[in-house]
Motif scaffolding. Sequence first.
Motif, PDB file in Angstrom:
ATOM      1  N   LEU A 126       0.838  -1.198   0.000  1.00 28.81           N
ATOM      2  CA  LEU A 126       0.000   0.000   0.000  1.00 28.81           C
ATOM      3  C   LEU A 126       0.876   1.254   0.000  1.00 28.81           C
ATOM      4  N   PRO A 127       0.481   2.292  -0.727  1.00 25.80           N
ATOM      5  CA  PRO A 127       1.287   3.517  -0.807  1.00 25.80           C
ATOM      6  C   PRO A 127       1.082   4.443   0.389  1.00 25.80           C
ATOM      7  N   PHE A 128       0.589   3.895   1.485  1.00 27.41           N
ATOM      8  CA  PHE A 128       0.364   4.676   2.704  1.00 27.41           C
ATOM      9  C   PHE A 128       0.343   3.715   3.889  1.00 27.41           C
ATOM     10  N   LYS A 129       0.527   4.237   5.079  1.00 25.82           N
ATOM     11  CA  LYS A 129       0.407   3.431   6.284  1.00 25.82           C
ATOM     12  C   LYS A 129      -1.071   3.185   6.564  1.00 25.82           C
ATOM     13  N   VAL A 130      -1.372   2.084   7.245  1.00 24.10           N
ATOM     14  CA  VAL A 130      -2.768   1.744   7.514  1.00 24.10           C
ATOM     15  C   VAL A 130      -3.476   2.868   8.258  1.00 24.10           C
ATOM     16  N   GLU A 131      -2.772   3.502   9.199  1.00 19.72           N
ATOM     17  CA  GLU A 131      -3.411   4.583   9.960  1.00 19.72           C
ATOM     18  C   GLU A 131      -3.723   5.802   9.093  1.00 19.72           C
ATOM     19  N   ASP A 132      -3.104   5.874   7.895  1.00 25.29           N
ATOM     20  CA  ASP A 132      -3.369   6.983   6.974  1.00 25.29           C
ATOM     21  C   ASP A 132      -4.312   6.574   5.841  1.00 25.29           C
ATOM     22  N   LEU A 133      -4.923   5.408   5.969  1.00 25.26           N
ATOM     23  CA  LEU A 133      -5.842   4.916   4.945  1.00 25.26           C
ATOM     24  C   LEU A 133      -6.986   5.909   4.735  1.00 25.26           C
ATOM     25  N   PRO A 134      -7.299   6.263   3.475  1.00 22.65           N
ATOM     26  CA  PRO A 134      -8.436   7.162   3.216  1.00 22.65           C
ATOM     27  C   PRO A 134      -9.725   6.578   3.778  1.00 22.65           C
ATOM     28  N   SER A 135     -10.594   7.436   4.255  1.00 19.90           N
ATOM     29  CA  SER A 135     -11.836   6.978   4.876  1.00 19.90           C
ATOM     30  C   SER A 135     -12.970   6.796   3.883  1.00 19.90           C
ATOM     31  N   ASN A 136     -12.723   7.054   2.599  1.00 18.06           N
ATOM     32  CA  ASN A 136     -13.750   6.810   1.591  1.00 18.06           C
ATOM     33  C   ASN A 136     -13.161   5.985   0.459  1.00 18.06           C
ATOM     34  N   TYR A 137     -14.024   5.185  -0.167  1.00 20.10           N
ATOM     35  CA  TYR A 137     -13.568   4.234  -1.176  1.00 20.10           C
ATOM     36  C   TYR A 137     -12.943   4.916  -2.392  1.00 20.10           C
ATOM     37  N   GLY A 138     -13.522   6.033  -2.831  1.00 15.46           N
ATOM     38  CA  GLY A 138     -13.013   6.709  -4.019  1.00 15.46           C
ATOM     39  C   GLY A 138     -11.552   7.095  -3.883  1.00 15.46           C
ATOM     40  N   ALA A 139     -11.201   7.674  -2.742  1.00 17.89           N
ATOM     41  CA  ALA A 139      -9.812   8.081  -2.515  1.00 17.89           C
ATOM     42  C   ALA A 139      -8.901   6.865  -2.412  1.00 17.89           C
ATOM     43  N   PHE A 140      -9.401   5.800  -1.781  1.00 19.44           N
ATOM     44  CA  PHE A 140      -8.625   4.564  -1.674  1.00 19.44           C
ATOM     45  C   PHE A 140      -8.342   3.986  -3.055  1.00 19.44           C
ATOM     46  N   LYS A 141      -9.382   3.900  -3.898  1.00 23.11           N
ATOM     47  CA  LYS A 141      -9.229   3.314  -5.232  1.00 23.11           C
ATOM     48  C   LYS A 141      -8.231   4.105  -6.071  1.00 23.11           C
ATOM     49  N   ASP A 142      -8.292   5.427  -5.985  1.00 22.25           N
ATOM     50  CA  ASP A 142      -7.376   6.263  -6.762  1.00 22.25           C
ATOM     51  C   ASP A 142      -5.920   5.996  -6.398  1.00 22.25           C
ATOM     52  N   LYS A 143      -5.676   5.653  -5.140  1.00 22.20           N
ATOM     53  CA  LYS A 143      -4.308   5.446  -4.678  1.00 22.20           C
ATOM     54  C   LYS A 143      -3.777   4.042  -4.971  1.00 22.20           C
ATOM     55  N   VAL A 144      -4.684   3.056  -5.080  1.00 21.76           N
ATOM     56  CA  VAL A 144      -4.214   1.669  -5.204  1.00 21.76           C
ATOM     57  C   VAL A 144      -4.389   1.062  -6.596  1.00 21.76           C
ATOM     58  N   GLN A 145      -5.202   1.668  -7.462  1.00 15.62           N
ATOM     59  CA  GLN A 145      -5.563   0.985  -8.702  1.00 15.62           C
ATOM     60  C   GLN A 145      -4.391   0.771  -9.658  1.00 15.62           C
ATOM     61  N   LYS A 146      -3.290   1.509  -9.468  1.00 11.77           N
ATOM     62  CA  LYS A 146      -2.122   1.306 -10.323  1.00 11.77           C
ATOM     63  C   LYS A 146      -1.068   0.408  -9.677  1.00 11.77           C
ATOM     64  N   LEU A 147      -1.366  -0.091  -8.475  1.00 11.64           N
ATOM     65  CA  LEU A 147      -0.420  -0.978  -7.803  1.00 11.64           C
ATOM     66  C   LEU A 147      -0.314  -2.311  -8.544  1.00 11.64           C
ATOM     67  N   GLU A 148       0.864  -2.887  -8.517  1.00 10.69           N
ATOM     68  CA  GLU A 148       1.040  -4.212  -9.107  1.00 10.69           C
ATOM     69  C   GLU A 148       0.509  -5.265  -8.141  1.00 10.69           C
ATOM     70  N   ILE A 149      -0.255  -6.194  -8.665  1.00  9.13           N
ATOM     71  CA  ILE A 149      -0.819  -7.265  -7.844  1.00  9.13           C
ATOM     72  C   ILE A 149       0.174  -8.420  -7.796  1.00  9.13           C
ATOM     73  N   ARG A 150       0.510  -8.854  -6.604  1.00  8.24           N
ATOM     74  CA  ARG A 150       1.477  -9.943  -6.462  1.00  8.24           C
ATOM     75  C   ARG A 150       0.946 -11.223  -7.100  1.00  8.24           C
ATOM     76  N   LYS A 151       1.855 -12.010  -7.624  1.00  5.28           N
ATOM     77  CA  LYS A 151       1.472 -13.271  -8.248  1.00  5.28           C
ATOM     78  C   LYS A 151       1.057 -14.287  -7.184  1.00  5.28           C
ATOM     79  N   THR A 152       0.136 -15.146  -7.564  1.00  3.82           N
ATOM     80  CA  THR A 152      -0.311 -16.202  -6.666  1.00  3.82           C
ATOM     81  C   THR A 152       0.815 -17.205  -6.425  1.00  3.82           C
TER      82      THR A 152
END
Length: 316
Positions: A126-152
Amino acid sequence: MSCLNSANDECLSLLPVYCFDPRDYGKSSSGFDKTGPFRAQFLIESVSELRKNLEARGSNLVVRVGKPEAVLVELAKEIGADAIYAHREVSHDEVKAEGKIENAMKEEGVEVNYFWGSTLYHLDDLPFKVEDLPSNYGAFKDKVQKLEIRKTIAALDQLKSLPSRGDVQLGDIPSLLDLGINPSARTSQEGKPTMVGGETEALNRLKSFAADCQARLTKGGNQKGGNNSVFGANFSCKISPWLAMGSISPRSMFDELKKTISTPSTPRNGSGDTGLNWLMYELQWRDFFRFITKKYSSAKTQVEAGPATACTGALA
């Protein structure tokens, strides 16, 4: 799977354990069932198949009905365990149970190793610490949607054998009656479709869902709304119970659908035009709720209350 793989790599022997915590059953303070008969039966079926799958890999599953902090200490003493390996959970009751296990094991000199799982995006990515997690989904999605998903991580074909020390009995998987649940309560919906717990059913449903997505895209059918759509609300009822129980992981779902859909694309919003888009949309929402739960369940101001939940673990 990194938890089991790590335990298998680092230890000479392995003792997989599942505890049915009695505090998960009976009535809540509000008078409702903590675990209803359908969910309990689904869990029993899931644990039964887990035992079969472990047995096929040269291992087995010890099953107990009891408080994890007591059961695991007893088993650790019996086999002379050096460490416990388990996945981290996020809700208040589960975090509280983990704390009790850690305290009990510390007194016995047994190391407790926790691993992160159950989300599409890894906690450490995550590009932020858990305590700094956005409190709304829209802001969360904007920050994580370009993250690479780890392989299974692939499941192991063979596991280390059970410990030779101690004469540990595997234990019977409890029935509904053993858990204090009236089996006749399940007959109230007799004739309606039932959900069978376990990894096999989860994988079958995922493959069926992926095939439906591909077929609809190939035919150019309607992909939004409608009672017969494989997307939208109909998606959740196809997959979510197995996902919630841990029979399948979010990343394995993503990988399977990505292989099936011929031209997947990363969703820009919640109304994507492929099954992969809908899957991403649903799993990102799920991640948001799990991370936001962790944020507040980890807060020092959290009020302690409620029962601990069932716990899975491996002793080594």
